[in-house]
Design an enzyme around this catalytic site. Structure first.
Site, PDB file in Angstrom:
ATOM      1  CB  THR A  23      -0.853   0.049   1.340  1.00 32.51           C
ATOM      2  OG1 THR A  23      -0.093   0.019   2.426  1.00 32.51           O
ATOM      3  CG2 THR A  23      -1.847  -1.026   1.313  1.00 32.51           C
ATOM      4  CB  SER A  24       2.777   3.337   1.720  1.00 35.15           C
ATOM      5  OG  SER A  24       3.223   2.401   2.785  1.00 35.15           O
ATOM      6  N   GLY A  25       5.315   3.041  -0.092  1.00 30.56           N
ATOM      7  CA  GLY A  25       6.677   2.735  -0.156  1.00 30.56           C
ATOM      8  C   GLY A  25       7.344   3.766   0.651  1.00 30.56           C
ATOM      9  CG  ASP A 247       7.764  -7.574   1.898  1.00 34.84           C
ATOM     10  OD1 ASP A 247       7.800  -8.617   1.851  1.00 34.84           O
ATOM     11  OD2 ASP A 247       6.883  -6.730   1.768  1.00 34.84           O
ATOM     12  CB  THR A 269      -0.706  -6.180   3.839  1.00 34.18           C
ATOM     13  OG1 THR A 269      -0.550  -4.587   3.902  1.00 34.18           O
ATOM     14  CG2 THR A 269      -1.617  -6.550   2.921  1.00 34.18           C
TER      15      THR A 269
END
Length: 513
Positions: A23-25, A247, A269
């Protein structure tokens, strides 16, 4: 976001971690030295998929621009000794003979993957795949995505496959390679040898030449291309170091374990719950229980299961926000704590929870289908989700310990979920094991520390973890209460949660994450 200058003492250096989530970096810098491990966020940006006529895609160009902006911000804080890139697993880009990207990469939640996972070639079923790769059968595994992609006109011009972090490293440096921890999530790596499996690749009708040479965490990946250095303001010779580019692998590397027998949950997540082993577990029992054997740092094996994680809660919050009910997390957790215990429980991995959409309505449908009463308040939904995740953590770790012949004495819960006190406490209560929560930034820490190790500033994996334990804020949750209430709640879920129908060639029942 402005970044303050980072002063370094002799024996210290600053490393930049590019850490991209679903959802984000963000780009985070880390100052590392003897007894020193300090993080600073340089830049954060959204990761917003786009739905095109042919399916759900990642906007990798926006991600690349966000990464470059972050590296420029990181460089303004002082010299950067190295850069490392990690992302989520399984997704990839295809390059043509000129090295050009053939379209935006598909998203693992795209519907094509489930259809492809049902059409395996003769002689290469789920048992055969597991015997070689040891990979949990999930419809979005790279192997199934490739079977779907192979049916497109684009496939004929593809010459190289690069997983997402390898693609971004290629754009930074011009080099081509496949990092091993992420390659192990494709379903095409031999779990015993750690190399690409020519047998599986051939049986699936794929070309061996698509798959680049493997790299290990710590290997050099090249230096910044001149135009990248010019845009970011970093020196042209700035090295890019291979890290554990999956990750979860970077997060597990940063687990602050000081004991030999431990379990871990990397919770964001997704919840990735499992054990660190020296060798894969490839038994038929392991396949039926749907455990995966993914590579970790230094030849270790991440023996785990994917569990739908905080996605469930975040999707609920998005629905409430759109309905004009912007509810803060702190208030929701307080309401959840005050709600009736075990009023409703779900299997977090039920296939109905996979796609984006109206999560409260899907929870209602699941509960009605299983003879339960849906919650009446947002706090009730949150309690249902968190108690159900705690039960999934408990069941997954117990089964992993049975199959691997291990007896963990503690659970390390890392990632964003470590900030959720209810989830941490209820995981301890359900499992009967103490939970050590933190660090929340485990992925970025692992990324940075593996770079630091490659540059001689950190010792072995155990020493790396001791440094995390000494320098990061951690919290211990001791088990409390009567676990018989958790037993009764788990019994309502039935015996099939997390298990595979051994006669199926489709994804496992209830585990299509």
């Amino acid at each position: 976001m402005a970044v303050n200058s980072i002063d370094t003492a002799p024996g210290e250096a600053v490393f930049a971690a590019v850490d991209l989530g679903a959802t984000s970096g963000r780009v985070i810098t880390g100052r590392v030295g003897p007894g020193t491990l300090e993080l600073t966020e340089a830049h954060r940006f959204a990761n917003t998929p786009v739905r095109l006529p042919d399916g759900l895609r990642w906007d990798v160009l926006a991600l690349y621009q966000g990464m470059l902006d972050g590296l420029r911000a990181a460089g303004r804080s002082g010299p950067v000794a190295s850069i490392g890139v990690d992302t989520w697993a399984v997704d990839y880009g295809l390059l043509d003979a000129d090295g050009a990207l053939l379209g935006l990469p598909f998203h693992y939640r795209d519907e094509r993957n489930s259809r492809a996972s049902e059409r395996l070639p003769d002689g290469c079923g789920v048992r055969e795949l597991y015997a070689v790769s040891g990979l949990q059968h999930l419809p979005f595994n790279t192997v199934f995505q490739l079977l779907a992609h192979r049916a497109t006109a684009q496939w004929g011009t593809a010459r190289t496959l690069l997983l997402m972090p390898d693609l971004l490293v290629h754009w930074l440096t011009g080099s081509v390679g496949a990092e091993s921890t992420n390659a192990s999530t494709t379903g095409l790596l031999d779990a015993r040898s750690g190399d690409w499996s020519p047998e599986l690749i051939g049986q699936l009708g794929l070309e061996r030449s698509l798959f680049p040479p493997l790299r290990e965490p710590g290997d050099p990946a090249g230096t910044l291309l001149p135009h990248v250095a010019e845009f970011t303001g970093l020196p042209a010779g700035t090295p890019v170091t291979t890290v554990a580019s999956h990750d979860t692998a970077s997060a597990v590397a940063a687990v602050p374990a000081t004991e030999a027998e431990f379990a871990y949950i990397s919770c964001g997540t997704w919840s990735l719950a499992g054990l660190e082993l020296d060798a894969p577990v490839l038994s038929e029992e392991s396949r039926e229980a749907n455990f995966t054997n993914e590579r970790g740092v230094d030849g270790t094996v991440r023996y785990l299961r994917n569990i739908m994680g905080m996605w469930l809660l975040e999707e609920c919050r998005r629905v409430w926000d759109r309905a004009g009910m912007p509810l803060g997390l702190a208030g929701l957790l307080a309401d959840a704590a005050a709600s009736e215990p075990f009023a409703a429980v779900i299997d977090p991995d039920d296939a109905s929870f996979l796609a984006p959409g109206d999560m409260p309505a899907r929870i209602d449908a699941y509960l009605l289908r299983t003879g339960q009463t849906p919650p009446r308040t947002p706090g009730g939904y949150v309690r249902c989700v968190l108690e159900s995740l705690a039960l999934a953590h408990r069941r997954t770790l117990r089964r992993a310990a049975e199959l691997a012949g291990r007896d963990p004495v503690r659970i390390h819960l890392v990632g964003g979920g470590s900030r959720n006190e209810l989830l941490c406490q209820w995981t301890a209560d359900a499992s009967g094991l103490p939970v050590r929560a933190g660090p929340a930034e485990a992925t970025a820490l692992g990324n940075i520390l593996l770079q630091a190790r490659a540059h001689g500033l950190v010792g072995d994996l155990a020493g790396l973890r001791r440094l995390v334990a000494r320098t990061q804020e951690l919290r211990l949750y001791a088990p409390r209460g009567d676990r018989r209430a958790w037993d009764r709640a788990e019994a309502r879920l039935g015996p099939s949660i997390g298990c595979v129908d051994t006669g199926a060639t489709t994804g496992p029942k209830g585990t299509e994450v």
